[in-house]
Each structure stands twice: as C-alpha cells, then as structure tokens.
Design a protein around this motif. Sequence first.
Motif, PDB file in Angstrom:
ATOM      1  N   ILE A   1      -9.291  -0.226   3.341  1.00  0.00           N
ATOM      2  CA  ILE A   1     -10.453  -1.077   3.605  1.00  0.00           C
ATOM      3  C   ILE A   1     -10.117  -2.127   4.655  1.00  0.00           C
ATOM      4  CG2 ILE A   1     -11.968  -2.845   2.590  1.00  0.00           C
ATOM      5  CD1 ILE A   1     -11.653  -1.202  -0.079  1.00  0.00           C
ATOM      6  N   SER A   2      -8.945  -2.751   4.528  1.00  0.00           N
ATOM      7  CA  SER A   2      -8.668  -3.786   5.520  1.00  0.00           C
ATOM      8  C   SER A   2      -8.343  -3.191   6.887  1.00  0.00           C
ATOM      9  CB  SER A   2      -7.635  -4.813   5.049  1.00  0.00           C
ATOM     10  OG  SER A   2      -6.405  -4.239   4.841  1.00  0.00           O
ATOM     11  N   LEU A   3      -7.794  -1.975   6.915  1.00  0.00           N
ATOM     12  CA  LEU A   3      -7.608  -1.297   8.208  1.00  0.00           C
ATOM     13  C   LEU A   3      -8.969  -1.016   8.850  1.00  0.00           C
ATOM     14  CD1 LEU A   3      -4.847   1.323   7.335  1.00  0.00           C
ATOM     15  CD2 LEU A   3      -4.741  -0.216   9.290  1.00  0.00           C
ATOM     16  N   ALA A   4      -9.893  -0.470   8.023  1.00  0.00           N
ATOM     17  CA  ALA A   4     -11.215  -0.123   8.546  1.00  0.00           C
ATOM     18  C   ALA A   4     -11.956  -1.374   9.006  1.00  0.00           C
ATOM     19  CB  ALA A   4     -12.016   0.604   7.469  1.00  0.00           C
TER      20      ALA A   4
ATOM     21  N   TYR B   1      -4.584   9.019   9.549  1.00  0.00           N
ATOM     22  CA  TYR B   1      -3.566   9.738   8.777  1.00  0.00           C
ATOM     23  C   TYR B   1      -3.312   9.059   7.434  1.00  0.00           C
ATOM     24  CZ  TYR B   1       0.550   6.770   9.889  1.00  0.00           C
ATOM     25  OH  TYR B   1       1.457   5.746   9.986  1.00  0.00           O
ATOM     26  N   TYR B   2      -3.554   7.763   7.370  1.00  0.00           N
ATOM     27  CA  TYR B   2      -3.461   7.047   6.090  1.00  0.00           C
ATOM     28  C   TYR B   2      -4.452   7.672   5.104  1.00  0.00           C
ATOM     29  CZ  TYR B   2      -2.304   2.747   3.449  1.00  0.00           C
ATOM     30  OH  TYR B   2      -1.818   1.846   2.532  1.00  0.00           O
ATOM     31  N   SER B   3      -5.632   8.012   5.606  1.00  0.00           N
ATOM     32  CA  SER B   3      -6.667   8.606   4.757  1.00  0.00           C
ATOM     33  C   SER B   3      -6.310  10.023   4.329  1.00  0.00           C
ATOM     34  CB  SER B   3      -8.011   8.621   5.483  1.00  0.00           C
ATOM     35  OG  SER B   3      -8.318   7.326   5.928  1.00  0.00           O
TER      36      SER B   3
ATOM     37  N   ALA C   1       2.870  -6.659  13.935  1.00  0.00           N
ATOM     38  CA  ALA C   1       2.752  -6.043  15.255  1.00  0.00           C
ATOM     39  C   ALA C   1       1.491  -5.213  15.414  1.00  0.00           C
ATOM     40  CB  ALA C   1       3.995  -5.193  15.596  1.00  0.00           C
ATOM     41  N   MET C   2       0.434  -5.613  14.733  1.00  0.00           N
ATOM     42  CA  MET C   2      -0.844  -4.948  14.942  1.00  0.00           C
ATOM     43  C   MET C   2      -1.981  -5.948  14.793  1.00  0.00           C
ATOM     44  SD  MET C   2      -1.003  -2.749  11.442  1.00  0.00           S
ATOM     45  CE  MET C   2       0.689  -2.490  11.030  1.00  0.00           C
ATOM     46  N   GLY C   3      -1.628  -7.210  14.869  1.00  0.00           N
ATOM     47  CA  GLY C   3      -2.669  -8.229  14.875  1.00  0.00           C
ATOM     48  C   GLY C   3      -3.211  -8.626  13.519  1.00  0.00           C
ATOM     49  N   ILE C   4      -2.790  -7.915  12.462  1.00  0.00           N
ATOM     50  CA  ILE C   4      -3.366  -8.200  11.144  1.00  0.00           C
ATOM     51  C   ILE C   4      -2.979  -9.592  10.652  1.00  0.00           C
ATOM     52  CG2 ILE C   4      -3.444  -7.474   8.714  1.00  0.00           C
ATOM     53  CD1 ILE C   4      -4.656  -5.418  10.510  1.00  0.00           C
ATOM     54  N   MET C   5      -1.704  -9.927  10.787  1.00  0.00           N
ATOM     55  CA  MET C   5      -1.264 -11.225  10.267  1.00  0.00           C
ATOM     56  C   MET C   5      -1.819 -12.380  11.100  1.00  0.00           C
ATOM     57  SD  MET C   5       0.204 -11.090   7.399  1.00  0.00           S
ATOM     58  CE  MET C   5       0.205  -9.595   6.417  1.00  0.00           C
TER      59      MET C   5
ATOM     60  N   PHE D   1       7.581  -3.114  10.176  1.00  0.00           N
ATOM     61  CA  PHE D   1       6.307  -3.471  10.811  1.00  0.00           C
ATOM     62  C   PHE D   1       5.148  -2.912  10.011  1.00  0.00           C
ATOM     63  CE2 PHE D   1       8.553  -3.332  15.191  1.00  0.00           C
ATOM     64  CZ  PHE D   1       8.961  -4.637  15.027  1.00  0.00           C
ATOM     65  N   TYR D   2       5.271  -1.646   9.667  1.00  0.00           N
ATOM     66  CA  TYR D   2       4.210  -0.948   8.961  1.00  0.00           C
ATOM     67  C   TYR D   2       3.931  -1.598   7.616  1.00  0.00           C
ATOM     68  CZ  TYR D   2       1.722   3.110   7.062  1.00  0.00           C
ATOM     69  OH  TYR D   2       0.793   3.952   6.511  1.00  0.00           O
ATOM     70  N   SER D   3       5.015  -1.770   6.856  1.00  0.00           N
ATOM     71  CA  SER D   3       4.854  -2.242   5.491  1.00  0.00           C
ATOM     72  C   SER D   3       4.310  -3.661   5.440  1.00  0.00           C
ATOM     73  CB  SER D   3       6.199  -2.159   4.778  1.00  0.00           C
ATOM     74  OG  SER D   3       6.048  -2.484   3.428  1.00  0.00           O
ATOM     75  N   MET D   4       4.745  -4.493   6.384  1.00  0.00           N
ATOM     76  CA  MET D   4       4.283  -5.882   6.343  1.00  0.00           C
ATOM     77  C   MET D   4       3.074  -6.107   7.238  1.00  0.00           C
ATOM     78  SD  MET D   4       7.724  -7.956   5.839  1.00  0.00           S
ATOM     79  CE  MET D   4       8.826  -7.437   4.540  1.00  0.00           C
TER      80      MET D   4
ATOM     81  N   GLY E   1       0.845  -1.187   0.000  1.00  0.00           N
ATOM     82  CA  GLY E   1       0.000   0.000   0.000  1.00  0.00           C
ATOM     83  C   GLY E   1       0.875   1.230   0.000  1.00  0.00           C
ATOM     84  N   LEU E   2       0.362   2.277   0.622  1.00  0.00           N
ATOM     85  CA  LEU E   2       1.123   3.518   0.678  1.00  0.00           C
ATOM     86  C   LEU E   2       2.460   3.323   1.388  1.00  0.00           C
ATOM     87  CD1 LEU E   2      -1.768   5.992   1.514  1.00  0.00           C
ATOM     88  CD2 LEU E   2      -0.488   5.837  -0.620  1.00  0.00           C
ATOM     89  N   GLY E   3       2.504   2.334   2.270  1.00  0.00           N
ATOM     90  CA  GLY E   3       3.749   2.058   2.984  1.00  0.00           C
ATOM     91  C   GLY E   3       4.894   1.818   2.013  1.00  0.00           C
ATOM     92  N   ASN E   4       4.611   1.066   0.962  1.00  0.00           N
ATOM     93  CA  ASN E   4       5.660   0.744   0.006  1.00  0.00           C
ATOM     94  C   ASN E   4       5.983   1.908  -0.912  1.00  0.00           C
ATOM     95  OD1 ASN E   4       3.784  -1.506   0.687  1.00  0.00           O
ATOM     96  ND2 ASN E   4       5.482  -2.693  -0.119  1.00  0.00           N
ATOM     97  N   ILE E   5       4.954   2.589  -1.365  1.00  0.00           N
ATOM     98  CA  ILE E   5       5.157   3.550  -2.447  1.00  0.00           C
ATOM     99  C   ILE E   5       5.437   4.954  -1.919  1.00  0.00           C
ATOM    100  CG2 ILE E   5       4.106   4.532  -4.530  1.00  0.00           C
ATOM    101  CD1 ILE E   5       2.293   1.911  -4.388  1.00  0.00           C
TER     102      ILE E   5
HETATM  103  N1  TRP Z   1       0.973  -2.353   5.116  1.00  0.00           N
HETATM  104  C1  TRP Z   1       0.219  -1.286   4.554  1.00  0.00           C
HETATM  105  C2  TRP Z   1       1.056  -0.485   3.583  1.00  0.00           C
HETATM  106  O1  TRP Z   1       2.178  -0.818   3.295  1.00  0.00           O
HETATM  107  C3  TRP Z   1      -0.298  -0.338   5.573  1.00  0.00           C
HETATM  108  C4  TRP Z   1      -0.934  -0.976   6.717  1.00  0.00           C
HETATM  109  C5  TRP Z   1      -0.509  -0.872   7.959  1.00  0.00           C
HETATM  110  C6  TRP Z   1      -2.050  -1.814   6.705  1.00  0.00           C
HETATM  111  N2  TRP Z   1      -1.333  -1.588   8.751  1.00  0.00           N
HETATM  112  C7  TRP Z   1      -2.275  -2.170   7.997  1.00  0.00           C
HETATM  113  C8  TRP Z   1      -2.887  -2.289   5.710  1.00  0.00           C
HETATM  114  C9  TRP Z   1      -3.315  -3.020   8.338  1.00  0.00           C
HETATM  115  C10 TRP Z   1      -3.918  -3.121   6.041  1.00  0.00           C
HETATM  116  C11 TRP Z   1      -4.131  -3.493   7.335  1.00  0.00           C
HETATM  117  O2  TRP Z   1       0.621   0.519   3.109  1.00  0.00           O
END
Ligand code: TRP
Length: 465
Positions: free
Chosen positions: A323-326, A102-104, A231-235, A225-228, A25-29
């Motif tokens: 969307i997946s964050l929301a 802030y992502y938005s 550390a926020m429970g997503i994986m 952490f952010y890009s992948m 997502g925006l993390g990479n680009i």
């Molecule tokens: N990894 C996403 C990116 O590189 C950003 C992101 C952080 C994210 N936490 C997330 C995306 C949780 C989806 C769900 O832009």
Amino acid sequence: MENGKRSSFTGKLGFVLAAAGSAVGLGNIWRFPYLAAEYGGGMFLLTYIVLAVTFGFALMVAEIAIGRKTGLSAIGAFGALSKKHSFIGYLAAIVPIIILPYYSVIGGWVLKYLAMFISGNGIATADGEGAFFTEFTGLIGEPILWFGIFIGVTMLIVLFGVEKGIENASKVMMPILVVLTIIIAIYSMVIDIAEDGGAGIAYYFVPDFSKFSPMTVVAALGQLFYSMSLAMGIMITYGSYMKKDVNIENSVHQIEIFDTGIAFLAGLMIIPAVVSAGTESVGKGPGLMFIALPKVFESMPAGEFIGAIFFILVLFAALTSAISLAETIISIICDKLHLKRLYAIIVVFIGCILLGLPSTLGFGILSDVKPLNMDFLTFFDFLSNSVIMPIVALLTCLFITFVIKTKTVEDEVESSGKFSGKMLFRVIIKYVAPIFLVIILISSVINGLIDAGYVTGGVAEFFKI
Ligand code: TRP
C-alpha cells in the motif's frame, strides 16, 4: 500524501511505528533469509549488521532530516534545496515503480500458500525438495490470478482509503507476527540441534571469512536499502510528516533495531531448517521461504494451523508495504501528470500487472529468457536494489557533501536534541559511503557481466562467490 496542509505524526512513537510499518515487510521475512542463505550465512549477517549501524544509520538520518527540513517528498525536497538537483528525486521515484510489480508477484505466492493452509492442504506444500513451489510458480494462469488478486486488493484499499483501518490492524498483527516468528525460530533451532547437532545455527551465526566476496557487500547493501526503504525517497516523505520536536537520531535507532531484529529472527526461522534439509537447498533463491517453511510446519504439532496464521500475518506485512509503495507512485503521478486520483490508480493498476507479468512468467513459460542470466523477478530486484539504489545513495551523499553541506542536515537533527553520532554521520556521508558506493556499483555491474558470461577467469573468480 494529501495536498494542502501537511498532517503530521502525533509524536515519536507514531513516527517510529509508521516508518517501521513501511520498512517491515517481505524484505525482512522473505528476502533477508534467502540472501543470507545464499551469501554465506554468518558472513552475510555480520556484513549486514556492520552496514546497518554505519551506512544505514547515516543515510536514514540524512533522508529524514531532508524531509523534515523541506516538508516535501523526494522530488520536491531535492528541488527545494537546489533547483538543479531535483533529478535525484526523480531517480529515487523510479525505484518503487520497479519494486511494486514483483513485490505483488510474491504477495500472490503468499496468498496461494495461505489458501493452501486454510483449506487444510498446507502440508502438501512441503512435498519433495521444493517440488510444490516449482510446479506452482511454473504454471501460467494460477500465479497470475493470485498476483492479480494481491495487486487488486492493494489498489482497492488505496482507492477506498481504508489505510487507517489497516494501520490499526497492523498495530495488533505486527506484534503477533513477532511472537510467532520467535516461536517458529526456537522450534527450528531445537530441530536443528536434535537432528544436526546445530549445524544450521552455526552456519547462521559463525562467519566463515572464506565466504566473503565483494558480492557479499553488494547483496547486503542492496538488502539494507530495500529493507529500510532507503534510497527511494520514502524516508524523505516520512520525514516530511515528522514533528519538529521529535528526536531524529533516536527514532532512527529504533527503526533500525526493529527492522533488523525482525529480519534476524526470520533468518533464524528459515536458515537452520534449510541447512538441516541439506545444503543443496541453501541456494534456492527467491523460493527459499516457500520451500523451507512448509517443511518446518509439516513437522510441527498443529503445523497446519500455525502455518495458516503465519501466512495471514505475512500477508498483512506485505499488504501494508505494498500500500505504501502504491501510494508513493500514485502521489507522484497525480502531482506530475496532473491526473485525477482515480485515473492514477487505474494507470498504476494496469502498469503493475503488465510489469509484473514477466516476473511471474519467468518461472514458467519465460524461464528460458534470462536477462543477465537471472529470472525476471531476480533481474528487476537486482536492477532496483543493486544498481539504481546505490546510484541514488551515492548522489544523495554527493549532494549533501557538495551542495547543501553536511551542516544543513546536522543542524536539522540538532534542532530537536543532541546528535551523538554526528562525527560518524559526517565521515560516512563525506568519505566512506561515496568511495564504497562506487566500488559497489562497479562490482555489481561486473557481476552482472560475469553472470551473462562476458567476464571470465581471475576477475570473475574474485568477484563471484
Ligand atoms: N521495506 C519493505 C520491506 O522490507 C519493502 C519496501 C521497499 C517498501 N520499498 C518500499 C515498502 C517503499 C514501502 C515503501 O518489505
């Protein structure tokens, strides 16, 4: 994340694509290139790659295995393994709540640039040394409007549940994004060689060890952490949807290669272009992509058109992640506060607007208010990536080492194949990561205090670059 019977990904490819879709997502680009430019180019790239194949690997394996073993998302998963430790899941759950607003805001910037390029005014965004960006983000109403549209669209998609359609669209758009990124990257490099003898490429590829400081590691790890989405429970949640016979270790390798590959290419696209434009723009921070790329498009044949396509694709990558964050936040609110889904969506929408306001106004009327000497957007980003995520990662490592033992994770990985990186995994989770993470946390706190002016002299010299 519906209740009832847990659906699962159809197979390995389905899992890898879904996880990569969340990760890319925006993390990479947007984020990776500006951090790389700021923290010493090649030195940052090297640090990042070393951390990805060690830390990133171990933590992602751990999270996916915990998810698949318990079949639950973060809060439930920690609780199911040990009742006393569900607080780790709660702490992890705070992260997306800080990130989404802030992502938005950045999603809103992407929308604005897209509108400029589509209406044939894209080249105007290349004016001056970032003059257009500074002027636009310094306004009050317009950035709020675009930010509102971005979050509104995200919420509508979540509400009407067209995620499937988005998912299918992104399966087509992601590969196009990769191809376009490669083309723009090659173009940037050619220009750099022609105009600057390759100084920008050298900056990105050759590590300059004198640029190394603890903050390089702090920034690289936060970015990892952010890009992948670690550390926020997503994986953990993604792992809970993974079939029992899919090989965890291989999947992790593929997600990492994909995610790091795109970040690397984005750096190649942006960094040579800024370095040739003069080193003073290297430190442009969050605005870097929006300042450097228009310049590239300006000099490119058919730049207006390519720019428009590029921003459409970036918008898609940003939307899928938003969307997946929301969705993550909404499912937590539904489960924990027992709210109806519609009400939860409204709460998240309003909350997101309110929390995002300081981030957008921080470039304009609130530009004098600087928590830890950062603008609000950078502050929220710092808080989640350099403070809370390292804490969650540290707690996860301690939890695995002392409560459930590394064997629990290893067994889960081995239940679907050989675990070749087992020793690496064990050493990192038990020893390397905890020690490192403590150092990282101390450094980032000290660095925050330096920026705020509380720490000076030799200590500051050592920690700061
Ligand atoms: N990894 C996403 C990116 O590189 C950003 C992101 C952080 C994210 N936490 C997330 C995306 C949780 C989806 C769900 O832009």
